[in-house]
Design a protein around this motif. Structure first.
Motif, PDB file in Angstrom:
ATOM      1  N   ALA A 119       0.858  -1.401   0.000  1.00 38.46           N
ATOM      2  CA  ALA A 119      -0.157   0.164   0.234  1.00 38.46           C
ATOM      3  C   ALA A 119       1.015   1.204  -0.074  1.00 38.46           C
ATOM      4  O   ALA A 119       0.705   2.186  -0.534  1.00 38.46           O
ATOM      5  N   ALA A 120       1.786   1.471   0.786  1.00 37.75           N
ATOM      6  CA  ALA A 120       2.800   2.500   0.968  1.00 37.75           C
ATOM      7  C   ALA A 120       3.526   2.748  -0.390  1.00 37.75           C
ATOM      8  O   ALA A 120       3.734   3.935  -0.879  1.00 37.75           O
ATOM      9  N   ARG A 121       3.860   1.567  -1.195  1.00 39.09           N
ATOM     10  CA  ARG A 121       4.785   1.691  -2.156  1.00 39.09           C
ATOM     11  C   ARG A 121       3.840   2.269  -3.297  1.00 39.09           C
ATOM     12  O   ARG A 121       4.270   2.812  -4.119  1.00 39.09           O
ATOM     13  N   VAL A 122       2.585   2.032  -3.523  1.00 39.93           N
ATOM     14  CA  VAL A 122       1.684   2.395  -4.493  1.00 39.93           C
ATOM     15  C   VAL A 122       1.734   3.884  -4.352  1.00 39.93           C
ATOM     16  O   VAL A 122       1.710   4.694  -5.353  1.00 39.93           O
ATOM     17  N   VAL A 123       1.355   4.579  -3.116  1.00 37.42           N
ATOM     18  CA  VAL A 123       1.226   5.749  -2.968  1.00 37.42           C
ATOM     19  C   VAL A 123       2.299   6.469  -3.341  1.00 37.42           C
ATOM     20  O   VAL A 123       2.821   7.731  -3.943  1.00 37.42           O
ATOM     21  N   GLY A 130       9.897  11.166  -7.052  1.00 37.07           N
ATOM     22  CA  GLY A 130      10.698   9.726  -6.072  1.00 37.07           C
ATOM     23  C   GLY A 130      10.235  10.509  -4.546  1.00 37.07           C
ATOM     24  O   GLY A 130      10.220  11.608  -4.310  1.00 37.07           O
ATOM     25  N   THR A 131      10.691   9.419  -3.801  1.00 38.62           N
ATOM     26  CA  THR A 131      10.381   9.771  -2.263  1.00 38.62           C
ATOM     27  C   THR A 131      11.506   8.986  -1.468  1.00 38.62           C
ATOM     28  O   THR A 131      12.266   8.156  -2.235  1.00 38.62           O
ATOM     29  N   ARG A 132      11.760   9.354  -0.289  1.00 41.63           N
ATOM     30  CA  ARG A 132      12.817   8.768   0.460  1.00 41.63           C
ATOM     31  C   ARG A 132      12.210   7.498   1.415  1.00 41.63           C
ATOM     32  O   ARG A 132      12.201   7.619   2.482  1.00 41.63           O
ATOM     33  N   LEU A 133      11.505   6.691   0.556  1.00 39.19           N
ATOM     34  CA  LEU A 133      10.905   5.501   1.444  1.00 39.19           C
ATOM     35  C   LEU A 133      11.797   4.144   1.138  1.00 39.19           C
ATOM     36  O   LEU A 133      11.843   3.865   0.030  1.00 39.19           O
ATOM     37  N   GLY A 236       3.353   9.761   2.596  1.00 37.98           N
ATOM     38  CA  GLY A 236       3.386  10.951   2.776  1.00 37.98           C
ATOM     39  C   GLY A 236       4.499  11.628   3.577  1.00 37.98           C
ATOM     40  O   GLY A 236       5.294  12.630   3.332  1.00 37.98           O
ATOM     41  N   LEU A 237       4.928  10.706   4.603  1.00 36.48           N
ATOM     42  CA  LEU A 237       6.285  11.267   5.522  1.00 36.48           C
ATOM     43  C   LEU A 237       7.311  11.243   4.536  1.00 36.48           C
ATOM     44  O   LEU A 237       8.476  12.011   4.871  1.00 36.48           O
ATOM     45  N   ALA A 238       7.651  10.398   3.714  1.00 35.61           N
ATOM     46  CA  ALA A 238       8.612  10.330   2.780  1.00 35.61           C
ATOM     47  C   ALA A 238       8.629  11.308   1.564  1.00 35.61           C
ATOM     48  O   ALA A 238       9.570  11.275   0.562  1.00 35.61           O
ATOM     49  N   GLY A 239       7.659  12.055   1.440  1.00 32.03           N
ATOM     50  CA  GLY A 239       7.654  13.151   0.323  1.00 32.03           C
ATOM     51  C   GLY A 239       6.276  12.903  -0.293  1.00 32.03           C
ATOM     52  O   GLY A 239       6.487  13.874  -1.734  1.00 32.03           O
ATOM     53  N   ALA A 240       5.636  11.939  -0.662  1.00 34.30           N
ATOM     54  CA  ALA A 240       4.623  11.790  -1.557  1.00 34.30           C
ATOM     55  C   ALA A 240       3.580  12.741  -1.421  1.00 34.30           C
ATOM     56  O   ALA A 240       3.231  13.478  -0.359  1.00 34.30           O
ATOM     57  N   VAL A 245      -3.169  12.750  -4.324  1.00 33.03           N
ATOM     58  CA  VAL A 245      -3.640  11.447  -4.362  1.00 33.03           C
ATOM     59  C   VAL A 245      -5.218  11.345  -3.872  1.00 33.03           C
ATOM     60  O   VAL A 245      -6.089  10.919  -4.520  1.00 33.03           O
ATOM     61  N   LEU A 246      -5.541  12.057  -2.865  1.00 32.11           N
ATOM     62  CA  LEU A 246      -6.644  12.005  -2.184  1.00 32.11           C
ATOM     63  C   LEU A 246      -7.765  12.730  -3.095  1.00 32.11           C
ATOM     64  O   LEU A 246      -8.832  12.392  -3.224  1.00 32.11           O
ATOM     65  N   GLY A 247      -7.351  14.127  -3.625  1.00 30.59           N
ATOM     66  CA  GLY A 247      -8.450  14.590  -4.442  1.00 30.59           C
ATOM     67  C   GLY A 247      -8.931  13.949  -5.657  1.00 30.59           C
ATOM     68  O   GLY A 247      -9.860  13.773  -6.082  1.00 30.59           O
ATOM     69  N   ASP A 248      -7.901  13.163  -6.011  1.00 26.84           N
ATOM     70  CA  ASP A 248      -8.092  12.562  -7.492  1.00 26.84           C
ATOM     71  C   ASP A 248      -8.808  11.318  -7.017  1.00 26.84           C
ATOM     72  O   ASP A 248      -9.991  10.838  -7.683  1.00 26.84           O
TER      73      ASP A 248
END
Length: 562
Positions: A119-123, A130-133, A236-240, A245-248
Motif C-alpha cells: 500500500a505504501a509503495r503504491v502511494v 521519487g520519495t525517500r521511502l 506522505g512522510l517520505a514526500g509523496a 492522491v486523495l483529491g483524485d
C-alpha cells in the motif's frame, strides 16, 4: 458516456468536484475493451451488475453485495469511501513530517506486513520525483542489512501491523530499532517512531515521549488500505503528494457510484470476470512496478490467474476457457491506455486514470469481480510462520538444495530435471515463481522468467516474495509453484548489526525461512505441486540455476529410469 472505438468499447469518468479548495481537478478515468468474445462478455456482465445496483450499494458499504464465500461474515467494507474519510490525514502527515524534519529526520524506514508495504509503495510510486521511502516486508537478512546501511541518523521508523502480532514485523522491528537507537539514542528513536495499528493491539501504545500511534480501521482489509493510513502515512512522510492522491480518489469514489453499465468500475469488473479461465497479463510491470506489485495479489485473491510481464514479452499459451463467455488465451491489461490490438481469441483492457482514481477503480472492480466469480476478494494473508527446522532436501545440485513432493521422480538429481518434472505435472497450468531473495543483489533472477517460459513451455509469473504471495489463500489455485530461497550472508542477523544491542529473539534468517515454508505448506495443503530451490551458496546457486533454466530440456531425465 460510451465511446465507440474500433474493436472495443470504452467509458469515461468525467470531472467531479472534490470538495476541497486545494484538491486538483480529477483526471479522467477511461476503461476500453477490445477483442471478441471477451469485450462482449465484459459488457454483458457490466450491464447485469448495473441492473443489480451493486455500484450504489457498494458506495453505501452494503455487505450484501457479496455472497457467503466472502470473509468476515459480513465482509469488511470500510474501504469504500476511505479516501473521503482520510482527508484529516493530510494535516496530520504534514505536521509529523515537519516535526521530524526539524529533528533532522528526512528518510522513512517502513517495517510492515506485505499488504502494508504494498500500500505504501503504491502511494510513493505516484510521485514522479521519487520519495525517500525504504520498506521491509520480510526478514531476509540481506534486505535488512541493506536498509540499515542508509542514513540511520536521518531515519523515521514506521511500523505497520494491523493486529500488532506479526512475528516477522516484530523481529525485524527489534533489529532495526536497536540499530537506529545505537546511532541516535533511545529517546530520539522513540520520538521519531510511528505505529500504524488497530485500536487495542500491542502496538497501540502512545506515549510522550514515545511512538505516535495512527489507528487503522479494523473494517478495512489490508490490501484495500492504500487510501488510508497504511498507504498515506509512510509515503506522505517520505514526500509523496497526499493531497493530490486523495483529491483524485475522492472524485472517483463519487463518480463510480453510478448504477450505469458504462460505469468504468462495472466495465472493469465485467472484464475481470469475463477473463476467468484466461491469463490476465499485467503489462505495466516495468513502468509501474509498485502498482503491479499491489494489483497482482489483489486480483489473485479475487480468483484470477495473474501474470505480471513486460509490455512486449510473450506470456505463453493460456489455459482453456472454463466458461462459454470466457476468451481463450490471454487478456492483456495496459494501465497507461496504450497497447497493441489483441490477437485472435484474446482480449485487452486499457485504462487511463489518475493515481488515486486508479486505486479506487481497481479496488471496486476486484471486489465486484469476486461477487460475479463467487470468490473471496477479502481473503486473509498466508499463515504466520511457525518455527521449526528445514526438512531434508530431496537432493543437492551445485549449491542448490532441492525440496519437492511425491510428484518428483525419485531418481531425479539435477535442478534441470526437477524443472522438467514440474512442467510435466503442470499439464499446461501456469507456473508461479516466488523469489524469497533480495531484489537488488539477486536482481539477475528476474531475467530468468523469459527463459523459463521457453524451457517449461508454460506461462510463468515471477515475483519477489513475500509481497507476491500476499493474500492469495482464499482463491482457487490452478498453478504449480517454484520458490527460490537462500541462506543469509553468514548466519542469522542480529550478529551482523551489533548483536550486543539487539534483544534476544529468533534470528532473521531462520524466521525468513519459516515465513517461506508457511506459504509453501499452505499451497501443498491445497493440492498444488511445489518445488523449492534453496541456494545454500547464493553465488554458486545462481550460476547453477541459470544453467539449468537455459539448458536444453529433456523429455525424461536419464537417471529416473528404474
Amino acid at each position: 458516456m460510451n465511446e465507440a472505438t474500433p474493436g472495443g468499447d470504452g467509458a469515461d469518468l468525467g470531472s467531479a468536484a472534490t470538495g476541497g479548495p486545494s484538491a486538483p481537478a480529477p483526471s479522467p478515468v477511461r476503461v476500453r475493451l477490445a477483442g471478441e468474445p471477451f469485450a462482449g462478455a465484459a459488457r454483458r456482465i457490466a450491464a447485469e451488475l448495473a441492473g443489480e445496483t451493486v455500484a450504489s450499494r457498494l458506495a453505501d458499504a452494503d455487505p450484501s453485495v457479496w455472497g457467503p464465500r466472502a470473509a468476515g461474515a459480513p465482509p469488511r467494507t470500510g474501504w469504500t469511501g476511505l479516501a473521503a474519510r482520510s482527508r484529516p490525514l493530510v494535516g496530520q502527515v504534514a505536521a509529523l513530517r515537519e516535526r521530524f524534519a526539524v529533528a533532522g529526520a528526512h528518510r522513512v524506514l517502513l517495517v510492515g506486513t506485505p499488504d502494508a508495504v504494498a500500500a505504501a509503495r503504491v502511494v510513493a510510486g505516484t510521485d514522479p520525483g521519487g520519495t525517500r521511502l525504504t520498506a521491509l516486508d520480510s526478514a531476509d537478512p540481506v534486505q535488512v542489512t541493506d536498509a540499515l546501511s542508509g542514513e540511520l541518523a536521518e531515519t523515521v521508523l514506521v511500523v505497520a501491523d494491523a493486529a500488532g502480532t506479526d512475528p516477522v514485523v516484530a523481529a525485524v522491528t527489534r533489529v532495526v530499532a536497536a540499530a537506529i537507537a545505537e546511532e541516535v539514542g533511545a529517546d530520539a528513536l522513540a520520538a521519531r517512531t510511528v505505529h500504524l495499528t488497530e485500536p487495542g493491539s500491542p502496538l497501540d501504545t502512545p506515549a510522550d515521549p514515545g511512538p505516535v500511534v495512527v489507528t487503522l480501521d479494523a473494517d478495512v482489509p489490508g490490501r484495500f488500505g492504500v487510501l488510508g493510513p497504511l498507504g498515506l502515512v509512510p509515503a506522505g512522510l517520505a514526500g509523496a503528494d497526499v493531497p493530490a492522491v486523495l483529491g483524485d480518489a475522492v472524485a472517483a469514489e463519487r463518480a463510480l457510484a453510478a448504477d450505469d453499465p458504462d460505469n468504468p468500475a462495472l466495465l472493469l469488473a465485467g472484464a475481470l470476470a469475463a477473463g476467468r479461465g484466461s491469463l490476465l497479463a499485467l503489462r505495466d510491470a516495468e513502468r509501474s512496478p509498485a502498482l503491479t506489485g499491489w494489483l497482482a495479489p489483489l486480483l489473485t485473491a479475487a480468483g484470477l490467474t495473474v501474470v505480471p510481464v513486460p509490455p512486449d514479452e510473450p506470456v505463453g499459451a493460456g489455459p482453456a476457457p472454463q466458461e462459454p463467455t470466457a476468451p481463450a488465451g490471454v487478456v492483456d491489461v495496459h494501465a497507461d491506455g496504450t497497447g497493441p490490438r489483441p490477437g485472435p481469441g484474446q482480449g485487452a483492457v486499457r485504462l487511463d486514470a489518475g493515481p488515486g482514481a486508479a486505486v479506487v477503480l481497481w479496488q471496486a472492480a476486484a471486489a465486484l469481480a469476486g461477487r460475479v466469480l463467487d470468490t473471496d476478494p477479502f481473503a486473509p494473508a498466508p499463515p504466520a510462520p511457525a518455527e521449526g527446522p528445514d526438512p531434508e532436501p530431496s537432493f543437492v545440485d551445485g549449491g542448490i538444495a532441492v525440496h519437492a513432493g511425491d510428484w518428483l521422480p525419485p531418481a531425479t538429481r539435477t535442478v534441470a530435471g526437477a524443472l522438467d518434472a514440474l512442467a510435466a505435472v503442470a499439464d499446461g497450468a501456469p507456473a508461479v515463481v516466488s523469489a524469497w531473495l533480495d531484489p537488488e543483489s539477486d536482481a539477475s533472477v528476474a531475467v530468468l522468467r523469459g527463459p523459463l517460459v521457453a524451457r517449461l513451455g508454460l506461462p510463468v509469473a515471477f515475483g519477489w516474495a513475500p509481497a507476491c504471495r500476499s493474500g492469495d489463500t482464499g482463491a482457487p489455485d490452478v498453478a504449480v509453484h517454484c520458490h527460490l530461497t537462500g541462506n543469509g550472508p553468514g548466519g542469522d542477523l542480529p550478529g551482523s548489526v551489533g548483536a550486543d544491542t539487539v534483544p534476544p529473539g529468533p534470528g532473521l534468517d531462520s524466521l525468513h525461512a519459516a515465513q517461506a515454508r508457511a506459504v509453501m505448506d499452505d499451497q501443498r495443503r491445497r493440492g498444488r505441486p511445489v518445488l523449492r530451490l534453496h541456494l545454500t551458496d547464493r553465488l554458486a546457486g545462481l550460476v547453477t540455476l541459470a544453467r539449468a533454466v537455459t539448458s536444453t530440456p529433456t523429455s525424461t531425465e536419464p537417471s529416473t529410469e528404474p
